[in-house]
Each structure stands twice: as C-alpha cells, then as structure tokens.
Design a protein around this motif. Structure first.
Motif, short mmCIF file in Angstrom:
data_model
loop_
_atom_site.label_atom_id
_atom_site.label_comp_id
_atom_site.label_asym_id
_atom_site.label_seq_id
_atom_site.Cartn_x
_atom_site.Cartn_y
_atom_site.Cartn_z
N TRP A 1 0.84 -1.21 0.00
CA TRP A 1 0.00 0.00 0.00
C TRP A 1 0.87 1.26 0.00
CZ3 TRP A 1 -1.51 3.24 4.49
CH2 TRP A 1 -2.45 4.20 4.15
N PHE A 2 1.92 1.26 0.82
CA PHE A 2 2.80 2.41 0.89
C PHE A 2 3.55 2.60 -0.42
CE2 PHE A 2 7.09 4.08 1.67
CZ PHE A 2 6.78 5.32 2.22
N ILE A 3 4.07 1.51 -0.98
CA ILE A 3 4.82 1.59 -2.23
C ILE A 3 3.93 2.05 -3.37
CG2 ILE A 3 6.09 0.23 -3.95
CD1 ILE A 3 7.16 -1.48 -1.69
N SER A 4 2.69 1.53 -3.43
CA SER A 4 1.78 1.94 -4.49
C SER A 4 1.44 3.41 -4.41
CB SER A 4 0.50 1.09 -4.43
OG SER A 4 -0.17 1.30 -3.19
N GLY A 5 1.30 3.94 -3.20
CA GLY A 5 1.05 5.37 -3.05
C GLY A 5 2.25 6.20 -3.41
N PHE A 6 3.43 5.71 -3.08
CA PHE A 6 4.67 6.46 -3.35
C PHE A 6 4.92 6.58 -4.86
CE2 PHE A 6 9.28 6.70 -3.96
CZ PHE A 6 9.59 7.79 -3.17
N GLY B 1 2.56 6.18 -7.19
CA GLY B 1 1.37 6.60 -7.91
C GLY B 1 0.63 5.49 -8.62
N LEU B 2 0.67 4.29 -8.08
CA LEU B 2 -0.05 3.16 -8.67
C LEU B 2 -1.47 3.18 -8.11
CD1 LEU B 2 2.78 0.48 -8.27
CD2 LEU B 2 2.34 2.00 -10.22
N ARG B 3 -2.34 3.95 -8.75
CA ARG B 3 -3.65 4.27 -8.19
C ARG B 3 -4.54 3.04 -8.00
NH1 ARG B 3 -1.98 8.52 -5.78
NH2 ARG B 3 -1.20 10.16 -7.19
N THR B 4 -4.57 2.18 -8.99
CA THR B 4 -5.44 1.01 -8.89
C THR B 4 -5.00 0.10 -7.76
OG1 THR B 4 -5.83 1.09 -11.29
CG2 THR B 4 -6.39 -0.96 -10.14
N LEU B 5 -3.71 -0.18 -7.70
CA LEU B 5 -3.20 -1.03 -6.63
C LEU B 5 -3.39 -0.37 -5.27
CD1 LEU B 5 -1.74 -3.63 -5.87
CD2 LEU B 5 0.43 -2.45 -6.22
N GLU B 6 -3.19 0.94 -5.22
CA GLU B 6 -3.39 1.66 -3.96
C GLU B 6 -4.84 1.58 -3.51
OE1 GLU B 6 -2.63 6.13 -2.06
OE2 GLU B 6 -2.57 5.80 -4.22
N PHE B 7 -5.78 1.68 -4.47
CA PHE B 7 -7.19 1.59 -4.13
C PHE B 7 -7.53 0.21 -3.58
CE2 PHE B 7 -11.47 0.26 -5.47
CZ PHE B 7 -12.23 1.20 -4.79
N ILE B 8 -6.99 -0.84 -4.20
CA ILE B 8 -7.26 -2.21 -3.74
C ILE B 8 -6.71 -2.41 -2.33
CG2 ILE B 8 -6.76 -4.64 -4.15
CD1 ILE B 8 -6.73 -4.03 -7.14
N MET B 9 -5.49 -1.94 -2.09
CA MET B 9 -4.89 -2.09 -0.77
C MET B 9 -5.66 -1.27 0.27
SD MET B 9 -2.38 -4.22 -1.03
CE MET B 9 -3.44 -5.07 -2.21
N SER B 10 -6.12 -0.08 -0.13
CA SER B 10 -6.89 0.77 0.78
C SER B 10 -8.19 0.11 1.18
CB SER B 10 -7.16 2.13 0.13
OG SER B 10 -7.95 2.94 0.98
N GLN B 11 -8.88 -0.50 0.20
CA GLN B 11 -10.14 -1.19 0.51
C GLN B 11 -9.88 -2.42 1.39
OE1 GLN B 11 -13.31 -0.07 -0.36
NE2 GLN B 11 -12.08 1.73 -0.85
N THR B 12 -8.78 -3.08 1.12
CA THR B 12 -8.43 -4.25 1.93
C THR B 12 -8.22 -3.87 3.39
OG1 THR B 12 -7.37 -5.30 0.02
CG2 THR B 12 -6.80 -6.16 2.20
N LEU B 13 -7.53 -2.74 3.61
CA LEU B 13 -7.28 -2.29 4.98
C LEU B 13 -8.56 -1.76 5.62
CD1 LEU B 13 -3.86 -0.49 4.46
CD2 LEU B 13 -4.26 -2.67 5.58
N THR B 14 -9.42 -1.11 4.80
CA THR B 14 -10.65 -0.54 5.34
C THR B 14 -11.57 -1.61 5.91
OG1 THR B 14 -10.56 1.30 3.77
CG2 THR B 14 -12.69 0.84 4.81
N TYR B 15 -11.73 -2.69 5.15
CA TYR B 15 -12.62 -3.76 5.59
C TYR B 15 -11.87 -4.89 6.29
CZ TYR B 15 -15.91 -1.39 2.50
OH TYR B 15 -16.71 -0.46 1.90
#
Length: 273
Positions: A51-56, A58-72
């Motif tokens: 999640w951190f690497i994808s945000g750093f 700018g891998l938006r799709t991967l960041e979104f998937i990781m964000s949703q995974t952490l959210t739920y």
C-alpha cells in the motif's frame, strides 16, 4: 504563573502515553507469538508495505485495492484472530497479562530431547505406535484444544504410558511445548498431498498435514514396523536411527547452541513428499 509548567506536564503525559501503548503492544505480540497468528501478521505487514509503495509510485489502482483491503480488514482480523483474542482476554482476566515470559535454557531442553528419544526408542522396539508434535514458533494451541489437556512435566515414562495400546489417551497425537506435555489424544489435520505413498497410514498423513501448516517437528513411531520417522516443513524422513533422531532434535531445538548446528549425520532414510 500557576500554569507555567503545563507544557512540561503535557510532554510528560505524552511520554507516559507512548510507554503504556508500547508496553501493551509488546504484550499483545507476546500473546500471539507462538501461534498461527504470527503468519497472518506477516501477511498484513506485506499489505501495508505494498500500500505504501503503491502510493509512493502513484499506482492508483493497486493503492485503491490495498486501501479497501485495509478498510474492511478490521472485521476480518477480528474473525481470523478470534482464538488469539479469546486467549488474550482470558489471560487478562486471570491477571497473567503482565506476567513475564522466560526463554527455556539449553539444559532442560536437552533433558526433553533425551526423554523423547528414550521413549521413541522404547516404543519402536516394541512396535507401539506413537505420534508426537513439538511446538516451535507457530503455536499448536488450536490442535491441543481438540485433545485432553495435561500440562504435565515431560518424562519418557509418561510419554510411553500415554501410547500404551488400549489406554484412554493412546489414540491421537501428543503435543509438547517447551518441557511440558501440553495435551494428548489430539487431532491433527491430514495431508491432502496426492503423492504420498499408499503404504503410509493415518499417523504419517497427520504428521505431514500439521507440518504443512506449522513449523513444528512431529515424530512418528510406526505400529507395523517400529520404524521412527520425522516430519518438518512438509517433508517426511523415514527409518531414522536413534543417532539421526538425536541429531535432528538437537539441531532444531538447540538452535542457539553453535555446537548443535554442526550436523554429524544426514537426515537419511527414504524421503517422501
């Protein structure tokens, strides 16, 4: 001014807050250490890193998937870690949350090794079937709960007596933790490996099964042949001599001792899986 020291009090309070949170996190780590939850924590750590690497980058799709995974993921964590959470609450209720955890020294570990080898050799010569799992980093508490709790000091005489045929506790596995017989008559998961030799019985399949999901060492004494086998990391090593069994146990259980890491014997025997 009566409030001129408020700033210092605020800093002091923050330090106390950090120390308390650090201590609580440390105790939680001690609770889950030695259980299968450690592997799940490693998986969560990987998700956080991705999640951190994808945000750093700018891998938006991967960041979104990781964000949703952490959210739920909170609900999933509560469900997955339910046994560990229950165990932690039980320790808190018994006042054991603040108890220290000591590491066993080499001398009692060596005595445990001697007891295991003596009992396995005795049972092998008399063709008494046995299944003994030794807990390491990954805990076996879930499997211990399927059997009869003992929490008895490990001795060769007690191990032999457990596996005497037609006794109430002989059917199933014995689980060892440190220098203690944690439980007997336990059920272990059977391996689903389709390449396992057909000549192997339920004990060997159970030993392989638990070695596929944990890092424990499991010793099997064959009821048909009296041969001693060991499973570790989904590998089955058969027909071991007493010296080979001792070398394996000393290498794995006395890993802090440099002399014990020098192997005099190879695992030997037939290898399956």
């Amino acid at each position: 001014m009566p409030f001129e020291n408020v700033g210092w009090l605020s800093y002091f309070g923050q330090i106390i807050d950090i120390l308390l949170v650090t201590y609580v996190i440390y105790k939680l780590i001690m609770i889950i250490r030695g259980t299968r939850a450690v592997q799940l924590v490693k998986g969560i750590t990987v998700i956080l890193i991705v999640w951190f690497i994808s945000g750093f980058f700018g891998l938006r799709t991967l960041e979104f998937i990781m964000s949703q995974t952490l959210t739920y993921g909170l609900l999933a964590i509560i469900i997955i870690f339910q046994p560990e959470l229950r165990r932690g609450l039980e320790q808190l209720g018994r006042g054991r949350f603040f108890a220290s955890r000591t590491t066993p020294k080499n001398e009692p570990v060596q005595k445990s090794i001697d007891a295991i080898i003596k009992s396995c050799t005795y049972m092998g010569k008399r063709r008494i079937g046995a299944l003994i799992s030794i807990e390491r980093e990954t805990g076996l508490s879930d499997y211990a709960e399927t059997g009869i709790s003992m929490n008895a000091d490990l001795t060769s005489e007690l191990l032999i007596n457990i596996f005497i045929p037609n006794t109430p506790l002989h059917d199933g596995a014995v689980i060892l933790k440190d220098q203690t017989i944690l439980a007997s008559g336990c059920y272990l998961p059977l391996s689903e490996n389709p390449f396992i030799s057909k000549e192997l019985g339920t004990r060997h399949r159970a030993a392989l099964g638990v070695s596929e999901v944990t890092d424990c060492i499991t010793i099997i004494v064959s009821e048909e042949t009296g041969n001693i086998s060991v499973t570790k990391n989904a590998d089955l090593h058969r027909d071991l001599s007493e010296e080979q069994l001792r070398e394996i146990l000393e290498k794995e259980m006395l890993s802090d001792d440099k002399a014990s890491t020098q192997s005099r014997f190879k695992w030997g025997g037939k290898k399956n899986g």
